[in-house]
Write a protein that holds these residues in place. Structure first.
Motif: not given
Length: 292
Positions: A132-136, A172-176, A225-231, A211-215
């Motif tokens: 899960q990341f904020s830039s690719i 699995q690449l989590v990106y909004p 909230h926009v994910p700036h987190i990276k996990t 994969r989506k960034w979902t609740p």
């Protein structure tokens, strides 16, 4: 109180990042060494000091009352980091040796850490690795396989073997999505924090991995909230816990994690960015399971 507090976080130091975006942080306090010895060291201290030394910050200060002025790196060696519950994962620009070096960087350090602090899974089932990341960046299938080998608890133990071009990708690449950005608390403005060019995000081999960034039920506001987190983590066999977890500034790119290249001096890891993250696992935390 003469305590050194280490905080490694995913946020940029600006109000919008701290107030409006999904972020994460590792925090731990460390005390001074009782014997005042500067020679006693551990991996956490060596990684932190070596990483900070690459900043070339040469200003001396009086960090502790009653002490002479010193460099930040010298001051840090006065603290006891042996109680650290995490492994540092630093990246610094340059070409780095993969063997015989006292300090490892990027995904090569992650590969060594996963091998050392996890247990191989005896089952034949493929367990997903969630990134899960904020830039690719500009990725290739070969590079994703290189990363997967470093992140998989079984594959990371296979050394010096060519990457199998037929190795299935279970990342699995989590990106909004655009809709998730539009419906965030910041609206389209929040999209500036999750850059990704059309060229980099629409490659055919990536589509099945996204994969989506979902609740979720446990974090009902996460999707707002926009994910700036990276996990990054690998799911355990029960799919309810994690074999390991990384919280980091590393985005999904060769520039951040590094790419193995063959040079005239042998294999080296080429990195373009400064990054820092932490790795935790059940064995490091002294627990049976690492849960979401």
């Amino acid at each position: 109180d003469e305590t050194c507090r280490v905080i490694i976080h995913t946020a940029n130091l600006r109000p919008a990042d701290l107030r409006s975006k999904a972020q994460a942080a590792y925090l731990q306090d460390f005390s001074l060494k009782k014997n005042g010895g500067k020679d006693d060291s551990c991996d956490f201290q060596d990684s932190l000091v070596t990483y900070l030394a690459t900043y070339n910050y040469r200003k001396t200060r009086r960090w502790l009352s009653g002490q002479d002025e010193s460099l930040l790196t010298a001051m840090l060696r006065r603290y006891n980091f042996s109680t650290a519950r995490a492994i540092l994962l630093p990246s610094v620009p340059g070409y780095h040796r993969l063997d015989g070096s006292s300090q490892s960087w990027g995904h090569w350090k992650l590969r060594q850490t996963v091998a050392q602090h996890t247990t191989p899974d005896p089952s034949t089932s493929t367990r997903p690795i969630v990134c899960q990341f904020s830039s690719i960046g500009s990725l290739t299938e070969k590079y994703l396989r290189e990363l997967q080998i470093s992140m998989d608890t079984n594959l990371c133990r296979i050394r010096d073997r060519p990457i199998d071009s037929k190795l299935p990708l279970h990342l699995q690449l989590v990106y909004p999505t655009v809709a998730e950005i539009r419906n965030s608390v910041e609206g389209y403005r929040g999209g500036a924090s999750v850059p990704g060019t059309v060229k980099n995000t629409t490659k055919a081999f990536l589509r099945p991995l996204f994969r989506k960034w979902t609740p979720s039920n446990t974090l009902p506001l996460k999707g707002d909230h926009v994910p700036h987190i990276k996990t990054y983590y690998q799911a355990s066999g029960d799919n309810q816990s994690m074999d390991w977890l990384v919280v980091s500034s590393h985005n999904l790119s060769k520039a951040a994690w590094g790419e193995i290249q063959v040079t005239q001096y042998g294999r080296k890891l080429f990195i373009r960015h400064w990054e820092l993250g932490v790795f935790v696992s059940p064995s490091l935390l002294g627990v049976d399971r690492l849960v979401h």
